[in-house]
Scaffold this active site. Sequence first.
Site, PDB file in Angstrom:
ATOM      1  N   ASN A   1      15.096  -9.825 -12.061  1.00 39.91           N
ATOM      2  CA  ASN A   1      15.516  -9.863 -10.610  1.00 39.91           C
ATOM      3  C   ASN A   1      15.949  -8.290 -10.446  1.00 39.91           C
ATOM      4  OD1 ASN A   1      17.062  -9.656  -8.124  1.00 39.91           O
ATOM      5  ND2 ASN A   1      17.384 -11.812  -8.282  1.00 39.91           N
TER       6      ASN A   1
ATOM      7  N   LYS B   1      19.597  -7.829  -8.649  1.00 43.90           N
ATOM      8  CA  LYS B   1      20.725  -8.143  -9.745  1.00 43.90           C
ATOM      9  C   LYS B   1      20.787  -6.965 -10.814  1.00 43.90           C
ATOM     10  CE  LYS B   1      20.829 -13.123 -10.539  1.00 43.90           C
ATOM     11  NZ  LYS B   1      20.837 -14.101 -11.416  1.00 43.90           N
TER      12      LYS B   1
ATOM     13  N   ASP C   1      24.105 -17.632 -16.429  1.00 47.73           N
ATOM     14  CA  ASP C   1      23.624 -18.864 -16.283  1.00 47.73           C
ATOM     15  C   ASP C   1      24.582 -19.441 -15.092  1.00 47.73           C
ATOM     16  OD1 ASP C   1      21.322 -20.789 -16.368  1.00 47.73           O
ATOM     17  OD2 ASP C   1      22.720 -22.210 -16.906  1.00 47.73           O
TER      18      ASP C   1
HETATM   19  P1  IMP Z   1      21.072 -19.280 -11.803  1.00 43.70           P
HETATM   20  O1  IMP Z   1      21.672 -19.775 -13.061  1.00 43.70           O
HETATM   21  O2  IMP Z   1      21.880 -18.188 -10.975  1.00 43.70           O
HETATM   22  O3  IMP Z   1      19.816 -19.071 -11.394  1.00 43.70           O
HETATM   23  O4  IMP Z   1      21.669 -20.691 -10.772  1.00 43.70           O
HETATM   24  C1  IMP Z   1      20.979 -22.035 -11.241  1.00 43.70           C
HETATM   25  C2  IMP Z   1      20.971 -22.646  -9.889  1.00 43.70           C
HETATM   26  O5  IMP Z   1      22.476 -23.160  -9.585  1.00 43.70           O
HETATM   27  C3  IMP Z   1      20.540 -22.122  -8.539  1.00 43.70           C
HETATM   28  O6  IMP Z   1      19.167 -22.447  -8.645  1.00 43.70           O
HETATM   29  C4  IMP Z   1      21.190 -22.944  -7.512  1.00 43.70           C
HETATM   30  O7  IMP Z   1      20.699 -24.264  -7.259  1.00 43.70           O
HETATM   31  C5  IMP Z   1      22.612 -23.157  -8.233  1.00 43.70           C
HETATM   32  N1  IMP Z   1      23.451 -22.077  -7.829  1.00 43.70           N
HETATM   33  C6  IMP Z   1      24.124 -20.789  -8.370  1.00 43.70           C
HETATM   34  N2  IMP Z   1      24.671 -20.104  -8.003  1.00 43.70           N
HETATM   35  C7  IMP Z   1      24.716 -20.578  -6.765  1.00 43.70           C
HETATM   36  C8  IMP Z   1      25.308 -20.013  -5.502  1.00 43.70           C
HETATM   37  O8  IMP Z   1      26.148 -18.747  -5.404  1.00 43.70           O
HETATM   38  N3  IMP Z   1      24.963 -20.612  -4.372  1.00 43.70           N
HETATM   39  C9  IMP Z   1      24.374 -21.478  -4.438  1.00 43.70           C
HETATM   40  N4  IMP Z   1      23.673 -21.980  -5.314  1.00 43.70           N
HETATM   41  C10 IMP Z   1      23.881 -21.740  -6.491  1.00 43.70           C
END
Ligand code: IMP
Length: 193
Positions: free
Chosen positions: A9, A12, A68
């Site tokens: 990303n 990021k 994560d």
């Molecule tokens: P990742 O590990 O950051 O990709 O997050 C995994 C999943 O958790 C995302 O696809 C969202 O469904 C949920 N999630 C994580 N962080 C957020 C946030 O800041 N806002 C809303 N949903 C989140």
Amino acid sequence: MQLVFASNNKNKIKEIQLLVPSTIQILSLDDIGCTEDIAETADTIEGNAMLKANYVTEKYGYDCFADDSGLEVEALNGEPGVFSARYAGEPKNDENNIAKLLTNLKDVKNKKANFKTVICLNSNGKQHLFTGIINGEIIEERIGNNGFGYDPIFVADGYQKTFAELSLEEKSNISHRGIAVKQLITFLQKQFR
Ligand code: IMP
């Protein structure tokens, strides 16, 4: 020194590069030629962060960090947790995930929830975990257009607005991800000043 952020990303990567000490060059997965999808098969958020960081360190030999995140709802025993992205199944879809969560919470009084981010850093042969948590509650209807994921139905404790009503800057100041990143940066500043 070079440090891989196990992500592709671009936003990021840019954001983190601006925050770390200038002696650290942040590399993306593309930068090191890692084009394969790293399977996120662990059954915890911590486990997935560790799995991704370890994959890069073991296969490519780089110091690395990986993150994560997920939403944990108290009355659902921590669900959707590690399954947050694909709660309503494949392909991942924020709208469907929210709909499933609201259905599962329909007759439930306790709406307490928290977002959690774990960052796993492999550096100099050691592993470090940084955890950010923001507590709040799930509301019954979607409000706001910013952000992603479950933002429109999450209100942090002490706030009147959902995460989807906050600006990116406001959200980053208090969010699980913001908290974990601050811990990582503080650690790196101490180690690599
Ligand atoms: P990742 O590990 O950051 O990709 O997050 C995994 C999943 O958790 C995302 O696809 C969202 O469904 C949920 N999630 C994580 N962080 C957020 C946030 O800041 N806002 C809303 N949903 C989140």
